[in-house]
Design a protein around this motif. Sequence first.
Motif, PDB file in Angstrom:
ATOM      1  N   THR A   1       0.841  -1.185   0.000  1.00 40.77           N
ATOM      2  CA  THR A   1       0.000   0.000   0.000  1.00 40.77           C
ATOM      3  C   THR A   1       0.880   1.240   0.000  1.00 40.77           C
ATOM      4  N   GLY A   2       0.278   2.369  -0.249  1.00 37.80           N
ATOM      5  CA  GLY A   2       1.037   3.610  -0.291  1.00 37.80           C
ATOM      6  C   GLY A   2       0.289   4.680  -1.058  1.00 37.80           C
TER       7      GLY A   2
ATOM      8  N   PRO B   1       1.523   0.447 -10.980  1.00 38.26           N
ATOM      9  CA  PRO B   1       0.901   1.116  -9.831  1.00 38.26           C
ATOM     10  C   PRO B   1      -0.457   0.498  -9.502  1.00 38.26           C
ATOM     11  N   ARG B   2      -0.756   0.409  -8.211  1.00 35.48           N
ATOM     12  CA  ARG B   2      -2.047  -0.113  -7.780  1.00 35.48           C
ATOM     13  C   ARG B   2      -3.094   0.989  -7.820  1.00 35.48           C
ATOM     14  N   ALA B   3      -4.339   0.589  -8.084  1.00 38.01           N
ATOM     15  CA  ALA B   3      -5.405   1.583  -8.212  1.00 38.01           C
ATOM     16  C   ALA B   3      -5.604   2.357  -6.915  1.00 38.01           C
TER      17      ALA B   3
ATOM     18  N   LEU C   1       2.315  -0.051  -5.016  1.00 31.83           N
ATOM     19  CA  LEU C   1       2.989  -0.630  -6.177  1.00 31.83           C
ATOM     20  C   LEU C   1       2.815  -2.145  -6.172  1.00 31.83           C
ATOM     21  N   ARG C   2       2.735  -2.700  -7.358  1.00 30.51           N
ATOM     22  CA  ARG C   2       2.678  -4.140  -7.541  1.00 30.51           C
ATOM     23  C   ARG C   2       3.838  -4.561  -8.429  1.00 30.51           C
TER      24      ARG C   2
END
Length: 366
Positions: free
Chosen positions: A299-300, A351-353, A357-358
Amino acid sequence: MARAPGVSVRLKLTLSYAGFLMLAGALLLAAVWWFLLRYVPERALIVPGSTGDPTTGGVFPVRSNLLRVFAPRACAVLAFLLVFGLAGGWFLAGRMLAPLGRLTEATRRAASGSLSHRVQLPGRSDEFRELADAFDTMLARLEAHVAEQRRFAANASHELRTPLAVSKALLDVARADPGRDTGALLERLAAVNTRAIDLTEALLLMSRAEQRSFTREPVDLSLLAEEATETLLPLAERHGVTLETSGDIAPALGSPALLLQLTTNLVHNAIVHNLPEGGTVRVTTGAGPGTAVLTVENTGEPLAPELVATLTEPFRRGTERVHTDHAGVGLGLAIVKAVTEAHDGTLTLAPRAGGGLRISVELPAS
């Protein structure tokens, strides 16, 4: 390497063309002899009933007379074929070898250090144009690689110079003030020295991965993920980050030490580049069709795709999302990229929605 001068390829092709043409002409004349002249009688024959006949003339042709007439003209034809073959072969060989001249000039420029030149051979696709296109692609990759190496060397020099300059400044201050308490100075010097050692070890690890100087053996990515998360669990607790590990057995083939370093770097980055409080890191492993997959999500804050595309560059720390005093040496994801490429794998950053980051690493299965 110095070589003795030899016959040019153009002259060799010219002689080959002329020789082939002469051979074809000689075979044609031999066919005329074999199928025609050898049936002509050697002595004069009187055809019965042909005396005074204007259509036959009364005498059949003699082989010696035909040869006397045929031989000079055959030699003249062969001489013409020789001259025509040499002239035409020289012209055709020049036209055929013209692309090699452009390739030679581009190679000489590349050897002199100019990698921006391209052959750009026009026309439809053939063997020469495929060679020119492959050479242009090689030059483009080589130019990008050299530029990347120069940038990396400049960044590494700057990063290594910084701790040395700080150490020199601290020692100068201590020398100017002998009565000063040395406890804080030693602690600061130890921190600077540790950073320099970490940077040097990271550079050596990258060099080892890029040179592929390691032995490949079967390794399970799921076990490496568990080991990395157990090692970094205290760091995650200090940052208030929850570590979640799941997945199936993921057998791969490679260096256990390098792949463990890859996994540790991914988990470490996911911990330190996270939310200030209540962050989460998910580590999953699995096996695809012929691949072993390791995925690390954290997360972030939301990340722009332009920033994500640059995170694997050396000394790129992504300071926009750092919420810790431990900025690292800026080689975490660069090492991950180097190790992945050394194992013929694929590294994907997205980038994660919801922010964060993934990162996915796909390696060939063992």
